[in-house]
Design a protein around this motif. Structure first.
Motif, PDB file in Angstrom:
ATOM      1  N   CYS A 233       0.854  -1.188   0.000  1.00 59.40           N
ATOM      2  CA  CYS A 233       0.000   0.000   0.000  1.00 59.40           C
ATOM      3  C   CYS A 233       0.888   1.235   0.000  1.00 59.40           C
ATOM      4  O   CYS A 233       1.594   1.515   0.967  1.00 59.40           O
ATOM      5  CB  CYS A 233      -0.919   0.000   1.220  1.00 59.40           C
ATOM      6  SG  CYS A 233      -2.122   1.342   1.212  1.00 59.40           S
ATOM      7  N   ALA A 234       0.861   1.957  -1.112  1.00 58.39           N
ATOM      8  CA  ALA A 234       1.681   3.160  -1.260  1.00 58.39           C
ATOM      9  C   ALA A 234       1.029   4.067  -2.294  1.00 58.39           C
ATOM     10  O   ALA A 234       0.158   3.646  -3.057  1.00 58.39           O
ATOM     11  CB  ALA A 234       3.099   2.795  -1.684  1.00 58.39           C
TER      12      ALA A 234
ATOM     13  N   ALA B  68      -2.396  12.560   0.846  1.00 58.11           N
ATOM     14  CA  ALA B  68      -3.811  12.496   0.468  1.00 58.11           C
ATOM     15  C   ALA B  68      -4.082  11.262  -0.388  1.00 58.11           C
ATOM     16  O   ALA B  68      -5.084  10.564  -0.190  1.00 58.11           O
ATOM     17  CB  ALA B  68      -4.217  13.771  -0.273  1.00 58.11           C
ATOM     18  N   GLU B  69      -3.191  10.979  -1.320  1.00 57.78           N
ATOM     19  CA  GLU B  69      -3.350   9.800  -2.175  1.00 57.78           C
ATOM     20  C   GLU B  69      -3.189   8.515  -1.366  1.00 57.78           C
ATOM     21  O   GLU B  69      -3.889   7.527  -1.610  1.00 57.78           O
ATOM     22  CB  GLU B  69      -2.354   9.840  -3.331  1.00 57.78           C
ATOM     23  CG  GLU B  69      -2.618  10.954  -4.334  1.00 57.78           C
ATOM     24  CD  GLU B  69      -3.938  10.794  -5.067  1.00 57.78           C
ATOM     25  OE1 GLU B  69      -4.330   9.648  -5.383  1.00 57.78           O
ATOM     26  OE2 GLU B  69      -4.588  11.819  -5.331  1.00 57.78           O
ATOM     27  N   ALA B  70      -2.284   8.525  -0.387  1.00 62.13           N
ATOM     28  CA  ALA B  70      -2.100   7.351   0.464  1.00 62.13           C
ATOM     29  C   ALA B  70      -3.354   7.088   1.300  1.00 62.13           C
ATOM     30  O   ALA B  70      -3.722   5.932   1.515  1.00 62.13           O
ATOM     31  CB  ALA B  70      -0.881   7.517   1.369  1.00 62.13           C
ATOM     32  N   SER B  71      -4.012   8.129   1.759  1.00 59.23           N
ATOM     33  CA  SER B  71      -5.253   7.954   2.512  1.00 59.23           C
ATOM     34  C   SER B  71      -6.307   7.262   1.654  1.00 59.23           C
ATOM     35  O   SER B  71      -7.021   6.372   2.135  1.00 59.23           O
ATOM     36  CB  SER B  71      -5.776   9.304   3.005  1.00 59.23           C
ATOM     37  OG  SER B  71      -4.918   9.824   3.983  1.00 59.23           O
TER      38      SER B  71
ATOM     39  N   GLY C 166      -8.996   2.043  -0.013  1.00 63.93           N
ATOM     40  CA  GLY C 166      -9.163   1.012  -1.032  1.00 63.93           C
ATOM     41  C   GLY C 166      -8.612  -0.326  -0.587  1.00 63.93           C
ATOM     42  O   GLY C 166      -9.227  -1.375  -0.830  1.00 63.93           O
ATOM     43  N   TRP C 167      -7.468  -0.301   0.068  1.00 65.63           N
ATOM     44  CA  TRP C 167      -6.849  -1.532   0.566  1.00 65.63           C
ATOM     45  C   TRP C 167      -7.777  -2.203   1.566  1.00 65.63           C
ATOM     46  O   TRP C 167      -8.035  -3.411   1.494  1.00 65.63           O
ATOM     47  CB  TRP C 167      -5.511  -1.202   1.209  1.00 65.63           C
ATOM     48  CG  TRP C 167      -4.592  -2.358   1.445  1.00 65.63           C
ATOM     49  CD1 TRP C 167      -3.498  -2.686   0.706  1.00 65.63           C
ATOM     50  CD2 TRP C 167      -4.665  -3.337   2.499  1.00 65.63           C
ATOM     51  NE1 TRP C 167      -2.892  -3.813   1.231  1.00 65.63           N
ATOM     52  CE2 TRP C 167      -3.596  -4.230   2.332  1.00 65.63           C
ATOM     53  CE3 TRP C 167      -5.537  -3.544   3.555  1.00 65.63           C
ATOM     54  CZ2 TRP C 167      -3.369  -5.302   3.178  1.00 65.63           C
ATOM     55  CZ3 TRP C 167      -5.311  -4.623   4.401  1.00 65.63           C
ATOM     56  CH2 TRP C 167      -4.243  -5.478   4.208  1.00 65.63           C
TER      57      TRP C 167
END
Length: 73
Positions: A28-29, A40-43, A48-49
Protein backbone atom coordinates in the motif's frame (compact mmCIF):
# COMPACT_ATOMS: atom_id res chain seq x y z
CA UNK A 1 -12.65 7.32 6.39
CA UNK A 2 -10.32 8.05 9.29
CA UNK A 3 -7.52 5.59 9.91
CA UNK A 4 -4.59 5.18 12.27
CA UNK A 5 -2.02 3.67 9.95
CA UNK A 6 1.39 5.30 9.87
CA UNK A 7 2.47 6.80 6.54
CA UNK A 8 6.16 7.20 5.65
CA UNK A 9 6.75 10.05 3.21
CA UNK A 10 9.98 10.45 1.28
CA UNK A 11 11.36 11.90 -1.94
CA UNK A 12 12.19 9.34 -4.62
CA UNK A 13 14.98 10.58 -6.85
CA UNK A 14 14.45 7.64 -9.20
CA UNK A 15 10.72 8.35 -9.64
CA UNK A 16 11.09 12.13 -9.24
CA UNK A 17 8.12 12.38 -6.90
CA UNK A 18 7.09 12.11 -3.27
CA UNK A 19 6.20 8.60 -2.12
CA UNK A 20 3.87 7.78 0.77
CA UNK A 21 4.27 4.21 2.01
CA UNK A 22 2.02 2.44 4.53
CA UNK A 23 4.24 -0.17 6.26
CA UNK A 24 1.39 -2.00 8.03
CA UNK A 25 -0.48 -2.69 4.77
CA UNK A 26 1.49 -4.80 2.31
CA UNK A 27 2.03 -3.06 -1.04
CA UNK A 28 0.00 0.00 0.00
CA UNK A 29 1.68 3.16 -1.26
CA UNK A 30 0.96 6.28 -3.28
CA UNK A 31 2.82 9.21 -4.79
CA UNK A 32 2.39 12.90 -5.44
CA UNK A 33 4.09 16.08 -6.56
CA UNK A 34 4.18 17.32 -2.94
CA UNK A 35 4.28 15.55 0.43
CA UNK A 36 0.71 16.69 1.08
CA UNK A 37 -0.51 15.25 -2.22
CA UNK A 38 1.26 11.94 -1.57
CA UNK A 39 -0.36 11.72 1.89
CA UNK A 40 -3.81 12.50 0.47
CA UNK A 41 -3.35 9.80 -2.18
CA UNK A 42 -2.10 7.35 0.46
CA UNK A 43 -5.25 7.95 2.51
CA UNK A 44 -7.31 6.96 -0.53
CA UNK A 45 -5.07 3.93 -1.07
CA UNK A 46 -5.58 2.86 2.56
CA UNK A 47 -9.36 3.09 2.16
CA UNK A 48 -9.16 1.01 -1.03
CA UNK A 49 -6.85 -1.53 0.57
CA UNK A 50 -9.18 -1.96 3.55
CA UNK A 51 -12.30 -2.17 1.35
CA UNK A 52 -10.67 -4.83 -0.83
CA UNK A 53 -9.55 -6.85 2.18
CA UNK A 54 -13.04 -6.72 3.69
CA UNK A 55 -14.67 -7.71 0.39
CA UNK A 56 -12.28 -10.62 0.02
CA UNK A 57 -12.65 -11.77 3.61
CA UNK A 58 -8.95 -11.16 4.24
CA UNK A 59 -7.54 -10.27 7.66
CA UNK A 60 -6.97 -6.59 8.36
CA UNK A 61 -3.84 -5.89 10.39
CA UNK A 62 -3.98 -3.64 13.41
CA UNK A 63 -1.96 -0.43 13.09
CA UNK A 64 1.37 -1.37 14.68
CA UNK A 65 4.21 0.40 12.90
CA UNK A 66 5.97 3.11 14.89
CA UNK A 67 8.92 4.80 13.26
CA UNK A 68 12.23 5.25 15.00
CA UNK A 69 13.04 8.93 15.40
CA UNK A 70 16.68 9.89 15.22
CA UNK A 71 18.12 13.25 16.20
CA UNK A 72 21.40 14.51 14.82
CA UNK A 73 23.62 16.18 17.38
Amino acid sequence: MQHRYHINVFWSQRDECWVADVPDLKSCAAFGESPEEAIAEASLAIDGWLDSARAGGLPIPDPRYRPAIYAAA
